[in-house]
Enzyme design. Sequence first.
Site, PDB file in Angstrom:
ATOM      1  N   CYS A   1     -10.106  -4.784   0.593  1.00 29.01           N
ATOM      2  CA  CYS A   1     -11.240  -3.859   0.590  1.00 29.01           C
ATOM      3  C   CYS A   1     -12.138  -4.138  -0.622  1.00 29.01           C
ATOM      4  O   CYS A   1     -11.793  -4.922  -1.515  1.00 29.01           O
ATOM      5  CB  CYS A   1     -10.744  -2.418   0.578  1.00 29.01           C
ATOM      6  SG  CYS A   1     -10.073  -1.865  -1.018  1.00 29.01           S
TER       7      CYS A   1
ATOM      8  N   ASN B   1       0.849  -1.186   0.000  1.00 29.17           N
ATOM      9  CA  ASN B   1       0.000   0.000   0.000  1.00 29.17           C
ATOM     10  C   ASN B   1       0.889   1.242   0.000  1.00 29.17           C
ATOM     11  O   ASN B   1       1.961   1.254   0.598  1.00 29.17           O
ATOM     12  CB  ASN B   1      -0.991  -0.008   1.158  1.00 29.17           C
ATOM     13  CG  ASN B   1      -0.363  -0.017   2.537  1.00 29.17           C
ATOM     14  OD1 ASN B   1       0.637  -0.676   2.771  1.00 29.17           O
ATOM     15  ND2 ASN B   1      -0.977   0.702   3.469  1.00 29.17           N
TER      16      ASN B   1
ATOM     17  N   CYS C   1     -10.510  -3.393  -4.098  1.00 28.09           N
ATOM     18  CA  CYS C   1      -9.564  -4.444  -4.493  1.00 28.09           C
ATOM     19  C   CYS C   1     -10.293  -5.699  -4.945  1.00 28.09           C
ATOM     20  O   CYS C   1      -9.894  -6.346  -5.920  1.00 28.09           O
ATOM     21  CB  CYS C   1      -8.605  -4.763  -3.352  1.00 28.09           C
ATOM     22  SG  CYS C   1      -7.410  -3.434  -3.063  1.00 28.09           S
TER      23      CYS C   1
ATOM     24  N   GLU D   1      -2.882  -4.821  -2.822  1.00 28.05           N
ATOM     25  CA  GLU D   1      -3.439  -5.792  -3.748  1.00 28.05           C
ATOM     26  C   GLU D   1      -3.504  -5.218  -5.165  1.00 28.05           C
ATOM     27  O   GLU D   1      -3.109  -5.863  -6.139  1.00 28.05           O
ATOM     28  CB  GLU D   1      -4.847  -6.219  -3.319  1.00 28.05           C
ATOM     29  CG  GLU D   1      -4.894  -6.874  -1.947  1.00 28.05           C
ATOM     30  CD  GLU D   1      -5.182  -5.885  -0.824  1.00 28.05           C
ATOM     31  OE1 GLU D   1      -4.520  -4.823  -0.743  1.00 28.05           O
ATOM     32  OE2 GLU D   1      -6.074  -6.183  -0.007  1.00 28.05           O
TER      33      GLU D   1
END
Length: 146
Positions: A100, A51, A103, A64
Amino acid sequence: MESYTERNDYDRSKLIKAALEVLPRSYAPYSHFNVGAAVLMDNGEMYTGVNIENAAYSATICAERTAIFKAIAADKNAKIVALAVVGGKDYTVTDYCVPCGICRQVMREFAEPDHMQVIVAKSVTDYKAMSLAELLPMSFGPNMLG
């Protein structure tokens, strides 16, 4: 030749280990929630991502999606076989870190929901694996547009 998806014989521990190894590269100075991911494509290639936060929060990208976008940039026709994700506060993995919604939708774009595995892990030996279909039921995908 059978794909990794059909054989389902890839090394989960290798995928989880790659996600754990890349975790220290995460850039999360605002949330302090660091995430690492590794994605395995049906061509056998593996890509990692972290991230990356931004002071303008909407410009932030999840680990991701970083890994998936790297994979698609390398081979736009490849499909995702599996994705492992790890994460935690200040680089410490203490619980499972699930993708999330954004993603999950990106995964759906580049995978067959019943044939892709999502692995959320605390360690190489402590993990949960599920299909993308389980993680994103009744999904909207490219097949619905044409």
